[in-house]
Design a protein around this motif. Structure first.
Motif, PDB file in Angstrom:
ATOM      1  N   ARG A 135       0.815  -1.219   0.000  1.00 26.37           N
ATOM      2  CA  ARG A 135       0.000   0.000   0.000  1.00 26.37           C
ATOM      3  C   ARG A 135       0.849   1.270   0.000  1.00 26.37           C
ATOM      4  O   ARG A 135       0.323   2.368  -0.105  1.00 26.37           O
ATOM      5  N   ARG A 136       2.161   1.108   0.191  1.00 25.77           N
ATOM      6  CA  ARG A 136       3.098   2.232   0.220  1.00 25.77           C
ATOM      7  C   ARG A 136       2.719   3.250   1.295  1.00 25.77           C
ATOM      8  O   ARG A 136       2.710   4.466   1.065  1.00 25.77           O
ATOM      9  N   GLU A 137       2.430   2.737   2.478  1.00 26.10           N
ATOM     10  CA  GLU A 137       2.038   3.578   3.596  1.00 26.10           C
ATOM     11  C   GLU A 137       3.051   3.451   4.738  1.00 26.10           C
ATOM     12  O   GLU A 137       3.230   2.369   5.303  1.00 26.10           O
ATOM     13  N   ALA A 138       3.710   4.539   5.072  1.00 27.95           N
ATOM     14  CA  ALA A 138       4.664   4.599   6.197  1.00 27.95           C
ATOM     15  C   ALA A 138       5.703   3.477   6.120  1.00 27.95           C
ATOM     16  O   ALA A 138       6.113   2.932   7.149  1.00 27.95           O
ATOM     17  N   VAL A 139       6.137   3.150   4.908  1.00 28.38           N
ATOM     18  CA  VAL A 139       7.055   2.023   4.722  1.00 28.38           C
ATOM     19  C   VAL A 139       8.395   2.272   5.415  1.00 28.38           C
ATOM     20  O   VAL A 139       8.914   1.401   6.124  1.00 28.38           O
ATOM     21  N   LEU A 140       8.956   3.448   5.227  1.00 26.95           N
ATOM     22  CA  LEU A 140      10.265   3.757   5.813  1.00 26.95           C
ATOM     23  C   LEU A 140      10.205   3.676   7.339  1.00 26.95           C
ATOM     24  O   LEU A 140      11.107   3.109   7.973  1.00 26.95           O
ATOM     25  N   ALA A 141       9.149   4.218   7.922  1.00 24.47           N
ATOM     26  CA  ALA A 141       9.013   4.196   9.378  1.00 24.47           C
ATOM     27  C   ALA A 141       8.876   2.766   9.896  1.00 24.47           C
ATOM     28  O   ALA A 141       9.518   2.384  10.889  1.00 24.47           O
ATOM     29  N   VAL A 142       8.074   1.964   9.227  1.00 25.16           N
ATOM     30  CA  VAL A 142       7.838   0.577   9.647  1.00 25.16           C
ATOM     31  C   VAL A 142       9.107  -0.260   9.514  1.00 25.16           C
ATOM     32  O   VAL A 142       9.487  -1.007  10.430  1.00 25.16           O
ATOM     33  N   VAL A 143       9.784  -0.142   8.383  1.00 26.52           N
ATOM     34  CA  VAL A 143      11.029  -0.882   8.161  1.00 26.52           C
ATOM     35  C   VAL A 143      12.080  -0.455   9.182  1.00 26.52           C
ATOM     36  O   VAL A 143      12.795  -1.288   9.758  1.00 26.52           O
ATOM     37  N   GLY A 144      12.173   0.846   9.432  1.00 26.80           N
ATOM     38  CA  GLY A 144      13.146   1.354  10.401  1.00 26.80           C
ATOM     39  C   GLY A 144      12.889   0.836  11.804  1.00 26.80           C
ATOM     40  O   GLY A 144      13.828   0.447  12.513  1.00 26.80           O
ATOM     41  N   ILE A 145      11.627   0.810  12.212  1.00 24.52           N
ATOM     42  CA  ILE A 145      11.280   0.314  13.552  1.00 24.52           C
ATOM     43  C   ILE A 145      11.646  -1.158  13.688  1.00 24.52           C
ATOM     44  O   ILE A 145      12.239  -1.582  14.689  1.00 24.52           O
ATOM     45  N   CYS A 146      11.295  -1.966  12.686  1.00 25.93           N
ATOM     46  CA  CYS A 146      11.576  -3.406  12.740  1.00 25.93           C
ATOM     47  C   CYS A 146      13.077  -3.678  12.802  1.00 25.93           C
ATOM     48  O   CYS A 146      13.546  -4.467  13.628  1.00 25.93           O
ATOM     49  N   ALA A 147      13.836  -3.023  11.922  1.00 24.90           N
ATOM     50  CA  ALA A 147      15.279  -3.262  11.857  1.00 24.90           C
ATOM     51  C   ALA A 147      15.987  -2.750  13.114  1.00 24.90           C
ATOM     52  O   ALA A 147      16.858  -3.431  13.671  1.00 24.90           O
ATOM     53  N   LEU A 148      15.614  -1.542  13.575  1.00 21.44           N
ATOM     54  CA  LEU A 148      16.255  -0.974  14.760  1.00 21.44           C
ATOM     55  C   LEU A 148      15.902  -1.777  16.015  1.00 21.44           C
ATOM     56  O   LEU A 148      16.768  -2.020  16.872  1.00 21.44           O
ATOM     57  N   SER A 149      14.650  -2.207  16.115  1.00 21.12           N
ATOM     58  CA  SER A 149      14.236  -3.014  17.270  1.00 21.12           C
ATOM     59  C   SER A 149      15.014  -4.316  17.318  1.00 21.12           C
ATOM     60  O   SER A 149      15.478  -4.743  18.388  1.00 21.12           O
ATOM     61  N   ASP A 150      15.163  -4.958  16.157  1.00 22.93           N
ATOM     62  CA  ASP A 150      15.932  -6.201  16.108  1.00 22.93           C
ATOM     63  C   ASP A 150      17.376  -5.968  16.509  1.00 22.93           C
ATOM     64  O   ASP A 150      17.974  -6.774  17.230  1.00 22.93           O
ATOM     65  N   ALA A 151      17.953  -4.858  16.038  1.00 21.41           N
ATOM     66  CA  ALA A 151      19.348  -4.553  16.372  1.00 21.41           C
ATOM     67  C   ALA A 151      19.510  -4.379  17.885  1.00 21.41           C
ATOM     68  O   ALA A 151      20.480  -4.873  18.482  1.00 21.41           O
ATOM     69  N   LEU A 152      18.568  -3.700  18.525  1.00 21.60           N
ATOM     70  CA  LEU A 152      18.624  -3.499  19.981  1.00 21.60           C
ATOM     71  C   LEU A 152      18.464  -4.825  20.722  1.00 21.60           C
ATOM     72  O   LEU A 152      19.181  -5.101  21.694  1.00 21.60           O
ATOM     73  N   LEU A 153      17.532  -5.656  20.272  1.00 20.42           N
ATOM     74  CA  LEU A 153      17.307  -6.949  20.918  1.00 20.42           C
ATOM     75  C   LEU A 153      18.493  -7.883  20.724  1.00 20.42           C
ATOM     76  O   LEU A 153      18.869  -8.638  21.625  1.00 20.42           O
ATOM     77  N   ILE A 154      19.094  -7.834  19.531  1.00 25.68           N
ATOM     78  CA  ILE A 154      20.280  -8.657  19.258  1.00 25.68           C
ATOM     79  C   ILE A 154      21.428  -8.215  20.170  1.00 25.68           C
ATOM     80  O   ILE A 154      22.141  -9.038  20.748  1.00 25.68           O
ATOM     81  N   ALA A 155      21.611  -6.891  20.300  1.00 30.53           N
ATOM     82  CA  ALA A 155      22.668  -6.374  21.188  1.00 30.53           C
ATOM     83  C   ALA A 155      22.420  -6.808  22.629  1.00 30.53           C
ATOM     84  O   ALA A 155      23.359  -7.173  23.351  1.00 30.53           O
ATOM     85  N   LEU A 156      21.146  -6.802  23.029  1.00 31.03           N
ATOM     86  CA  LEU A 156      20.796  -7.245  24.381  1.00 31.03           C
ATOM     87  C   LEU A 156      21.144  -8.720  24.569  1.00 31.03           C
ATOM     88  O   LEU A 156      21.700  -9.117  25.599  1.00 31.03           O
ATOM     89  N   GLY A 157      20.844  -9.522  23.556  1.00 27.69           N
ATOM     90  CA  GLY A 157      21.145 -10.947  23.637  1.00 27.69           C
ATOM     91  C   GLY A 157      22.636 -11.229  23.637  1.00 27.69           C
ATOM     92  O   GLY A 157      23.137 -11.990  24.470  1.00 27.69           O
ATOM     93  N   VAL A 158      23.356 -10.594  22.712  1.00 25.75           N
ATOM     94  CA  VAL A 158      24.805 -10.806  22.620  1.00 25.75           C
ATOM     95  C   VAL A 158      25.500 -10.321  23.887  1.00 25.75           C
ATOM     96  O   VAL A 158      26.358 -11.004  24.451  1.00 25.75           O
ATOM     97  N   GLY A 159      25.121  -9.124  24.348  1.00 26.45           N
ATOM     98  CA  GLY A 159      25.744  -8.570  25.546  1.00 26.45           C
ATOM     99  C   GLY A 159      25.345  -9.298  26.808  1.00 26.45           C
ATOM    100  O   GLY A 159      26.183  -9.591  27.668  1.00 26.45           O
ATOM    101  N   GLY A 160      24.047  -9.626  26.928  1.00 28.41           N
ATOM    102  CA  GLY A 160      23.554 -10.276  28.131  1.00 28.41           C
ATOM    103  C   GLY A 160      24.069 -11.688  28.307  1.00 28.41           C
ATOM    104  O   GLY A 160      24.658 -12.029  29.346  1.00 28.41           O
ATOM    105  N   VAL A 161      23.889 -12.520  27.293  1.00 27.82           N
ATOM    106  CA  VAL A 161      24.370 -13.902  27.368  1.00 27.82           C
ATOM    107  C   VAL A 161      25.889 -13.927  27.436  1.00 27.82           C
ATOM    108  O   VAL A 161      26.490 -14.714  28.172  1.00 27.82           O
TER     109      VAL A 161
END
Length: 205
Positions: free
Chosen positions: A35-61
């Protein structure tokens, strides 16, 4: 240099294998892309959230393993068992395919604000994301030793590539991902990757 590239590639492959599974988040990103609606914002949220969670996992474990070296064995066995389970489920979907596929039908998110809030909820309120991204990726990363952060960067890059392709390439990918046969191919690759990683993780524990 070769060890660094190997760790990054392992992170990319592992991250991609966990991310591409059919789910509400992927379907939402695909619909927004079509639908080409808020694509950049949605993609950015998904990718940035994953990066933060991955950092939490790598750092925590990783911190747990550094503080208690014996934890690597425990984490290796538990993480390896989960990965083998994931691989077995993916293999089962290949052998007994259903009608699962990503669909573009459904309500649009509407305003940019609503799309952002919906995406945040799907990402951070999903309990599976913590198991996949924090614990499983963290477990595999811990096995990389000093290269665990390189592994994490590779996993984060996989997330960025996947969501960018899904969101901005939705009109092309949507037709392919709507076919159950396409998911049999992806599930086959996921099964092979997960089983190999699971065996490797257990063997190294």
């Amino acid at each position: 240099m070769s060890h660094t590239l190997t760790a990054a590639a392992a992170g990319f492959g592992t991250g991609l294998s966990l991310i591409v599974a059919i789910g509400a988040q992927n379907a939402f990103v695909l619909r927004q892309g079509v639908r080409r609606e808020a694509v950049l914002a949605v993609v950015g949220i998904c990718a940035l959230s994953d990066a933060l969670l991955i950092a939490l996992g790598v750092g925590g474990v990783g911190a747990v393993v550094v503080a208690w070296p014996g934890a690597l064995t425990v984490v290796g066995w538990i993480g390896g068992a989960f990965l083998l389970g994931y691989g077995a489920l993916a293999a089962r979907r290949v052998l007994k395919p259903g009608e699962a596929a990503l669909r573009t039908e459904g309500e649009a998110a509407g305003s940019r604000r609503r799309a952002v809030l919906t995406c945040l909820a799907m990402t951070w309120l999903n309990p599976h994301v913590y198991l996949d991204t924090v614990f499983l990726l963290g477990s595999v990363a811990a096995d990389q030793g000093p290269l665990r952060w390189t592994f994490g960067v590779g996993a984060a890059a996989a997330s960025l590539c996947w969501f960018t392709a899904l969101g901005f390439g939705a009109r092309l990918l949507g037709r392919w991902l709507a076919r159950p046969a396409a998911w049999r191919v992806l599930d086959g690759l996921v099964a092979a990757t997960m089983i190999v990683l699971g065996v490797t993780l257990i063997a190294g524990s």
